[in-house]
Design an enzyme around this catalytic site. Structure first.
Site, mmCIF file in Angstrom:
data_model
loop_
_atom_site.group_PDB
_atom_site.id
_atom_site.type_symbol
_atom_site.label_atom_id
_atom_site.label_comp_id
_atom_site.label_asym_id
_atom_site.label_seq_id
_atom_site.Cartn_x
_atom_site.Cartn_y
_atom_site.Cartn_z
ATOM 1 N N TYR A 25 0.845 -1.203 0.000
ATOM 2 C CA TYR A 25 0.000 0.000 0.000
ATOM 3 C C TYR A 25 0.885 1.259 0.000
ATOM 4 O O TYR A 25 0.607 2.238 -0.684
ATOM 5 C CB TYR A 25 -0.923 -0.012 1.224
ATOM 6 N N SER A 107 -3.674 12.286 8.656
ATOM 7 C CA SER A 107 -4.622 12.099 7.560
ATOM 8 C C SER A 107 -6.044 11.879 8.089
ATOM 9 O O SER A 107 -6.232 11.258 9.139
ATOM 10 C CB SER A 107 -4.194 10.880 6.740
ATOM 11 N N GLN A 128 -5.043 16.855 8.001
ATOM 12 C CA GLN A 128 -5.365 16.840 6.565
ATOM 13 C C GLN A 128 -6.830 16.441 6.385
ATOM 14 O O GLN A 128 -7.287 15.444 6.922
ATOM 15 C CB GLN A 128 -4.460 15.838 5.835
ATOM 16 N N TYR A 130 -10.070 15.442 3.921
ATOM 17 C CA TYR A 130 -10.708 15.052 2.668
ATOM 18 C C TYR A 130 -12.151 15.521 2.763
ATOM 19 O O TYR A 130 -12.781 15.374 3.822
ATOM 20 C CB TYR A 130 -10.721 13.523 2.507
ATOM 21 N N THR A 156 -6.785 18.457 0.990
ATOM 22 C CA THR A 156 -6.283 17.711 -0.175
ATOM 23 C C THR A 156 -7.252 17.842 -1.339
ATOM 24 O O THR A 156 -8.451 17.577 -1.199
ATOM 25 C CB THR A 156 -6.053 16.236 0.198
ATOM 26 N N ARG A 165 -4.596 1.615 -7.736
ATOM 27 C CA ARG A 165 -3.277 1.015 -7.496
ATOM 28 C C ARG A 165 -3.488 -0.490 -7.548
ATOM 29 O O ARG A 165 -4.174 -1.056 -6.683
ATOM 30 C CB ARG A 165 -2.741 1.462 -6.133
ATOM 31 N N LYS A 252 -3.349 21.185 -0.821
ATOM 32 C CA LYS A 252 -2.428 20.107 -1.233
ATOM 33 C C LYS A 252 -2.881 19.435 -2.525
ATOM 34 O O LYS A 252 -4.061 19.096 -2.660
ATOM 35 C CB LYS A 252 -2.374 19.051 -0.120
ATOM 36 N N HIS A 276 0.361 13.478 -5.179
ATOM 37 C CA HIS A 276 -0.076 12.451 -4.229
ATOM 38 C C HIS A 276 0.888 11.255 -4.241
ATOM 39 O O HIS A 276 0.494 10.109 -4.142
ATOM 40 C CB HIS A 276 -1.501 11.982 -4.583
ATOM 41 N N ARG A 279 0.236 8.500 -6.862
ATOM 42 C CA ARG A 279 -0.813 7.515 -6.557
ATOM 43 C C ARG A 279 -2.132 7.845 -7.240
ATOM 44 O O ARG A 279 -3.094 7.103 -7.120
ATOM 45 C CB ARG A 279 -1.025 7.449 -5.046
HETATM 46 C C1 LIG Z 1 0.673 5.092 1.898
HETATM 47 C C2 LIG Z 1 0.297 6.489 1.552
HETATM 48 C C3 LIG Z 1 -0.919 6.989 1.972
HETATM 49 C C4 LIG Z 1 -1.274 8.312 1.674
HETATM 50 N N1 LIG Z 1 -2.443 8.818 2.169
HETATM 51 C C5 LIG Z 1 -2.730 10.134 1.987
HETATM 52 C C6 LIG Z 1 -3.851 10.728 2.628
HETATM 53 O O1 LIG Z 1 -4.572 10.066 3.373
HETATM 54 N N2 LIG Z 1 -4.070 12.036 2.400
HETATM 55 C C7 LIG Z 1 -3.278 12.806 1.587
HETATM 56 O O2 LIG Z 1 -3.541 13.991 1.400
HETATM 57 N N3 LIG Z 1 -2.201 12.257 0.984
HETATM 58 C C8 LIG Z 1 -1.902 10.959 1.191
HETATM 59 N N4 LIG Z 1 -0.775 10.422 0.615
HETATM 60 C C9 LIG Z 1 0.122 11.282 -0.175
HETATM 61 C C10 LIG Z 1 1.177 11.926 0.741
HETATM 62 O O3 LIG Z 1 0.608 12.901 1.573
HETATM 63 C C11 LIG Z 1 2.285 12.594 -0.070
HETATM 64 O O4 LIG Z 1 1.707 13.445 -1.022
HETATM 65 C C12 LIG Z 1 3.200 11.591 -0.772
HETATM 66 O O5 LIG Z 1 3.402 10.461 0.036
HETATM 67 C C13 LIG Z 1 4.546 12.228 -1.080
HETATM 68 O O6 LIG Z 1 5.349 11.365 -1.783
HETATM 69 P P1 LIG Z 1 6.495 10.428 -1.135
HETATM 70 O O7 LIG Z 1 5.760 9.291 -0.481
HETATM 71 O O8 LIG Z 1 7.282 10.028 -2.306
HETATM 72 O O9 LIG Z 1 7.237 11.267 -0.120
HETATM 73 C C14 LIG Z 1 -0.406 9.106 0.894
HETATM 74 C C15 LIG Z 1 0.805 8.580 0.453
HETATM 75 C C16 LIG Z 1 1.170 7.286 0.777
HETATM 76 C C17 LIG Z 1 2.493 6.758 0.315
#
Ligand SMILES: Cc1cc2nc3c(=O)[nH]c(=O)nc-3n(C[C@H](O)[C@H](O)[C@H](O)COP(=O)(O)O)c2cc1C
Length: 378
Positions: A25, A107, A128, A130, A156, A165, A252, A276, A279
């Site tokens: 994940y 989050s 954060q 949603y 976000t 994914r 964001k 993100h 993702r």
């Molecule tokens: C496992 C995972 C869960 C994430 N969940 C959220 C989330 O709940 N809310 C959000 O705004 N971004 C979420 N993100 C995005 C992160 O806030 C961030 O933008 C991203 O991880 C940055 O990239 P990096 O992992 O390469 O540092 C998530 C990222 C990952 C890897």
């Protein structure tokens, strides 16, 4: 621990210690994962200028993000299901960040709730948000973040619909995991993880369950997101969210110059240039390649932050050179957490700090706040 020198070392250990469903994940991007890969790879294309015979004593990594003093301009990004990388993960990561002197962002899709994190920290953390269809629940979340004295709301904007994914679909991602034979076999060989989990009551989305009407089970993230996330979210919504919140607001998920200019008009305090973590929109630009144009376009009308692909202190400095005032790490701290719990999050931050400090010196600078385009070879 002395052999752990890089974020990649923490990733290797996390791969061994965290059940596959949750490791995957974290370590996944949308569809072909091309944007996820580009986030990391594009940093390598940027080169520093090496400078010599300059005074490199008394160096400092201290800076500010939205006016808050930070030990270094690197915050922990909001990440969902963090309490599945390690028992009570959000609480431990928040404590590690607090002790280190950098912001922690919780989050909406966390396992530990706003109240859980507030109960184990002394300094304000960031929350954060949603935006979901159930507006009463959204208002209630904002009020809970206020009651917990969060000092910034991170809204976000890039996940009103969930990017696919493939690993999560194949693994049947859920929190808690379903007790299928395959999952039991996978979890059984990770005793540190399941013993931690056996010792906590926090195993599902505690910001949501018991708070949102008619939600008893959000185990399956993708189906819940499809039903509940509001695809109608627009720029107009930023206004009422800002008003209800009344505090510092960070937007964001900006990756385009036009959107950045719109964001600056909302009166928000900062934007995060982000895709993100690769993702959501596979095929979008890496964050680092989008940063400079956006930073130049908004000038000093709004503070610019960035995330995506940072795996070292050098990456942080490159982002600062290209116009970011602050950065965030997602996976690097998640790998630390999965590998070694709270100590692992601290380790991830220490690795980045050391790399930043040495690189700063070798670029001929003493203050991190002095890094600019001049320090890049172009
Ligand atoms: C496992 C995972 C869960 C994430 N969940 C959220 C989330 O709940 N809310 C959000 O705004 N971004 C979420 N993100 C995005 C992160 O806030 C961030 O933008 C991203 O991880 C940055 O990239 P990096 O992992 O390469 O540092 C998530 C990222 C990952 C890897």
């Amino acid at each position: 621990m002395s052999q752990i020198l890089t974020i990649a070392d923490l990733k290797d250990l996390a791969r061994r210690r965290v059940p596959r469903m949750f490791f995957d994940y974290a370590d996944s991007g949308a569809w072909t994962e091309s944007t996820y890969r580009a986030n990391e790879e594009d940093f390598a294309k940027i080169k520093f200028r090496q400078r010599v015979l300059v005074d490199m004593s008394n160096r400092s990594l201290e800076s500010t993000m939205i006016g808050e003093k930070v030990a270094m301009p690197v915050a922990l990004a909001p990440t969902g299901l963090t309490g599945m990388q390690h028992a009570d993960g959000e609480m431990l990561a928040a404590q590690a960040a607090e002790e280190f002197g950098v912001p922690f962002t919780l989050s909406t899709m966390s396992i530990c709730s706003i109240e859980d994190v507030a109960s184990v920290t002394k300094k304000p953390f960031w929350f954060q948000l949603y935006v979901l269809r159930d507006k009463d629940f959204v208002l209630n979340l904002i009020d809970r973040a206020k009651a917990a004295k969060c000092s910034a709301l991170v809204l976000t904007l890039d996940l009103q619909i969930l990017g696919q994914r493939h690993k999560d679909v194949r693994n049947g991602l859920s929190a808690p995991p379903k007790m299928t034979l395959a999952n039991i076999a996978d979890i059984a060989i990770r005793p540190r993880w399941w013993m931690g989990m056996a010792g906590t009551k926090r195993r599902t989305f505690r910001n949501i369950v018991g708070h949102a009407k008619g939600v008893g089970d959000v185990a399956s993230l993708s189906s819940w997101t499809t039903e509940q996330f509001d695809p109608h979210l627009s720029w107009k919504d930023v206004a009422w969210i800002k008003e209800r919140w009344g505090g510092k607001l960070i937007l964001k998920g900006i990756l385009d110059k036009e959107d950045a200019l719109m964001a600056a008009k909302t009166g928000a305090d900062a934007i995060i240039v982000s895709n993100h973590g690769g993702r959501q929109l596979d095929g979008a630009s890496s964050s680092i390649m989008a940063l400079e144009e956006i930073a130049d376009a908004v000038g000093d009308t709004i503070e610019v932050h960035m995330d995506g692909g940072i795996r070292s202190g050098q990456d942080v400095l490159k982002a600062l050179c290209l116009g970011a005032k602050g950065t965030y790490i997602g996976r690097p701290f998640l790998y630390g957490l999965g590998a070694l719990g709270k100590e692992g999050v601290t380790k991830a931050l220490e690795i980045i700090r050391k790399e930043m400090d040495i690189t700063l010196a070798l670029c001929g600078k003493r203050l991190v706040t002095d890094m600019g385009k001049d320090q890049l070879r172009r």
